[in-house]
Design a protein around this motif. Structure first.
Motif, PDB file in Angstrom:
ATOM      1  N   ILE A  60       0.861  -1.182   0.000  1.00 60.60           N
ATOM      2  CA  ILE A  60       0.000   0.000   0.000  1.00 60.60           C
ATOM      3  C   ILE A  60       0.892   1.225   0.000  1.00 60.60           C
ATOM      4  O   ILE A  60       1.904   1.265   0.695  1.00 60.60           O
ATOM      5  CB  ILE A  60      -0.929  -0.001   1.238  1.00 60.60           C
ATOM      6  N   LEU A  61       0.525   2.214  -0.810  1.00 60.84           N
ATOM      7  CA  LEU A  61       1.295   3.449  -0.918  1.00 60.84           C
ATOM      8  C   LEU A  61       0.488   4.597  -0.315  1.00 60.84           C
ATOM      9  O   LEU A  61      -0.591   4.923  -0.809  1.00 60.84           O
ATOM     10  CB  LEU A  61       1.603   3.735  -2.392  1.00 60.84           C
ATOM     11  N   ILE A  62       0.997   5.182   0.764  1.00 63.60           N
ATOM     12  CA  ILE A  62       0.327   6.285   1.451  1.00 63.60           C
ATOM     13  C   ILE A  62       1.293   7.458   1.558  1.00 63.60           C
ATOM     14  O   ILE A  62       2.428   7.292   2.006  1.00 63.60           O
ATOM     15  CB  ILE A  62      -0.135   5.865   2.867  1.00 63.60           C
ATOM     16  N   ASN A  63       0.821   8.644   1.157  1.00 66.25           N
ATOM     17  CA  ASN A  63       1.671   9.845   1.201  1.00 66.25           C
ATOM     18  C   ASN A  63       3.017   9.616   0.507  1.00 66.25           C
ATOM     19  O   ASN A  63       4.063  10.032   0.982  1.00 66.25           O
ATOM     20  CB  ASN A  63       1.912  10.304   2.647  1.00 66.25           C
ATOM     21  N   ASN A  64       2.956   8.907  -0.615  1.00 63.72           N
ATOM     22  CA  ASN A  64       4.150   8.582  -1.419  1.00 63.72           C
ATOM     23  C   ASN A  64       5.154   7.695  -0.680  1.00 63.72           C
ATOM     24  O   ASN A  64       6.317   7.623  -1.060  1.00 63.72           O
ATOM     25  CB  ASN A  64       4.844   9.863  -1.909  1.00 63.72           C
ATOM     26  N   LYS A  65       4.701   7.031   0.385  1.00 64.19           N
ATOM     27  CA  LYS A  65       5.571   6.114   1.122  1.00 64.19           C
ATOM     28  C   LYS A  65       4.975   4.719   1.085  1.00 64.19           C
ATOM     29  O   LYS A  65       3.787   4.530   1.333  1.00 64.19           O
ATOM     30  CB  LYS A  65       5.733   6.566   2.576  1.00 64.19           C
ATOM     31  N   ARG A  66       5.831   3.744   0.794  1.00 59.96           N
ATOM     32  CA  ARG A  66       5.374   2.355   0.742  1.00 59.96           C
ATOM     33  C   ARG A  66       5.273   1.797   2.159  1.00 59.96           C
ATOM     34  O   ARG A  66       6.248   1.808   2.909  1.00 59.96           O
ATOM     35  CB  ARG A  66       6.369   1.544  -0.086  1.00 59.96           C
ATOM     36  N   SER A  90       2.753  -3.783  11.240  1.00 60.59           N
ATOM     37  CA  SER A  90       2.944  -2.482  11.870  1.00 60.59           C
ATOM     38  C   SER A  90       2.237  -1.335  11.156  1.00 60.59           C
ATOM     39  O   SER A  90       1.835  -0.375  11.789  1.00 60.59           O
ATOM     40  CB  SER A  90       4.447  -2.164  11.959  1.00 60.59           C
ATOM     41  N   ASP A  91       2.076  -1.411   9.832  1.00 63.76           N
ATOM     42  CA  ASP A  91       1.556  -0.280   9.076  1.00 63.76           C
ATOM     43  C   ASP A  91       0.090  -0.390   8.688  1.00 63.76           C
ATOM     44  O   ASP A  91      -0.609   0.609   8.580  1.00 63.76           O
ATOM     45  CB  ASP A  91       2.386  -0.074   7.804  1.00 63.76           C
ATOM     46  N   TYR A  92      -0.379  -1.602   8.441  1.00 63.57           N
ATOM     47  CA  TYR A  92      -1.788  -1.786   8.089  1.00 63.57           C
ATOM     48  C   TYR A  92      -2.221  -3.193   8.481  1.00 63.57           C
ATOM     49  O   TYR A  92      -1.392  -4.078   8.692  1.00 63.57           O
ATOM     50  CB  TYR A  92      -2.039  -1.551   6.598  1.00 63.57           C
ATOM     51  N   GLN A  93      -3.531  -3.367   8.576  1.00 60.67           N
ATOM     52  CA  GLN A  93      -4.084  -4.677   8.900  1.00 60.67           C
ATOM     53  C   GLN A  93      -5.182  -5.014   7.901  1.00 60.67           C
ATOM     54  O   GLN A  93      -5.938  -4.137   7.476  1.00 60.67           O
ATOM     55  CB  GLN A  93      -4.650  -4.691  10.322  1.00 60.67           C
ATOM     56  N   ARG A 111      -1.177   4.238   9.433  1.00 65.28           N
ATOM     57  CA  ARG A 111      -0.204   5.305   9.190  1.00 65.28           C
ATOM     58  C   ARG A 111      -0.829   6.594   8.666  1.00 65.28           C
ATOM     59  O   ARG A 111      -0.139   7.483   8.214  1.00 65.28           O
ATOM     60  CB  ARG A 111       0.842   4.819   8.193  1.00 65.28           C
ATOM     61  N   GLN A 112      -2.147   6.684   8.705  1.00 67.35           N
ATOM     62  CA  GLN A 112      -2.817   7.890   8.221  1.00 67.35           C
ATOM     63  C   GLN A 112      -2.933   8.895   9.362  1.00 67.35           C
ATOM     64  O   GLN A 112      -3.380   8.537  10.461  1.00 67.35           O
ATOM     65  CB  GLN A 112      -4.206   7.522   7.690  1.00 67.35           C
ATOM     66  N   MET A 113      -2.521  10.151   9.103  1.00 66.02           N
ATOM     67  CA  MET A 113      -2.518  11.163  10.159  1.00 66.02           C
ATOM     68  C   MET A 113      -3.396  12.357   9.772  1.00 66.02           C
ATOM     69  O   MET A 113      -3.527  12.679   8.589  1.00 66.02           O
ATOM     70  CB  MET A 113      -1.083  11.654  10.411  1.00 66.02           C
ATOM     71  N   ILE A 114      -3.996  12.983  10.791  1.00 70.76           N
ATOM     72  CA  ILE A 114      -4.709  14.252  10.605  1.00 70.76           C
ATOM     73  C   ILE A 114      -4.170  15.233  11.633  1.00 70.76           C
ATOM     74  O   ILE A 114      -3.486  14.843  12.580  1.00 70.76           O
ATOM     75  CB  ILE A 114      -6.242  14.095  10.756  1.00 70.76           C
ATOM     76  N   ILE A 148      -3.555  13.396  -2.364  1.00 66.40           N
ATOM     77  CA  ILE A 148      -2.404  12.546  -2.689  1.00 66.40           C
ATOM     78  C   ILE A 148      -2.938  11.228  -3.249  1.00 66.40           C
ATOM     79  O   ILE A 148      -3.922  10.684  -2.752  1.00 66.40           O
ATOM     80  CB  ILE A 148      -1.545  12.294  -1.437  1.00 66.40           C
ATOM     81  N   ASN A 149      -2.282  10.728  -4.286  1.00 63.55           N
ATOM     82  CA  ASN A 149      -2.753   9.498  -4.933  1.00 63.55           C
ATOM     83  C   ASN A 149      -2.334   8.253  -4.153  1.00 63.55           C
ATOM     84  O   ASN A 149      -1.445   7.510  -4.577  1.00 63.55           O
ATOM     85  CB  ASN A 149      -2.243   9.426  -6.373  1.00 63.55           C
ATOM     86  N   ASP A 150      -2.963   8.045  -3.008  1.00 67.95           N
ATOM     87  CA  ASP A 150      -2.729   6.820  -2.248  1.00 67.95           C
ATOM     88  C   ASP A 150      -3.273   5.640  -3.057  1.00 67.95           C
ATOM     89  O   ASP A 150      -4.278   5.764  -3.759  1.00 67.95           O
ATOM     90  CB  ASP A 150      -3.436   6.893  -0.894  1.00 67.95           C
TER      91      ASP A 150
END
Length: 199
Positions: A74-80, A86-89, A123-126, A175-177
């Motif tokens: 998964i690509l979030i905020n241009n980061k894999r 740890s990053d997603y479930q 890993r998604q932040m607001i 951002i193109n997640d």
């Protein structure tokens, strides 16, 4: 007129000859709960707060040559994102309480054509300001200052959250997640299927 007809028929032939993707990925609006959860890696900061907006996908096999497929990354905020620990479930639609490593083999493909999964990205932040406004909006009497790593604040369903918080959703969509599936075909050929995430 004749030229237009020839052009139209040629385009139809080109479209019909194009190879189809071996799987079709469709995002579905989920009714899972949107949460704020400061886990061991996403601790609250002065400026930002981790939020999990569940996303749901329906995956349909579209080729007889399909051997297996899995969620690649998964690509979030241009980061894999690293992995599903740890990053997603990832959760199967039948059991939404136990996370899984999503992988489909030939045996499963022969018995099931369509698969549904729920993905919760950690890993998604607001902004902290947006988070505090959300607590007020949903009448949650809990302070961000005293949250512990194992605490979870449930806001509302994903479907309702999208309708009522368009500014947050629009910011996420800037951002193109994306989510990427790795597909294995007969003969050992591999293909990556990428789908944009619509928050």
């Amino acid at each position: 007129m004749k030229k237009i007809l020839i052009y139209f028929v040629t385009n139809l032939l080109l479209i019909s000859c194009q190879s189809k993707d071996p799987i079709l990925v469709k995002q579905i609006i989920s009714n899972e709960m949107v949460t704020i959860k400061p886990d061991y890696q996403n601790l609250l900061t002065k400026d930002s707060v981790p939020i999990t907006i569940p996303i749901e996908f329906e995956i349909t096999q579209n080729s007889s040559n399909l051997k297996s497929f899995d969620l690649y990354f998964i690509l979030i905020n241009n980061k894999r994102l690293l992995d599903d620990i740890s990053d997603y479930q990832v959760y199967g639609i039948q059991n939404k309480t136990k996370s899984i490593y999503f992988s489909v083999d030939s045996e499963q493909l022969s018995s099931q054509k369509t698969f549904k999964i729920i993905v919760k990205i950690r890993r998604q932040m607001i902004s902290r300001k947006d988070a505090e406004e959300l607590l007020k909006k949903y009448n949650i009497n809990q302070s961000l200052d005293y949250l512990k790593p194992k605490d979870t604040i449930k806001l509302t369903t994903s479907n309702r959250f999208r309708k009522e918080n368009s500014s947050i959703i629009n910011n996420l969509n800037k951002i193109n997640d994306s989510i990427v599936f790795s597909v294995l075909l007969e003969g050992g050929k591999k293909k990556a299927i990428k789908e944009k995430i619509n928050w």
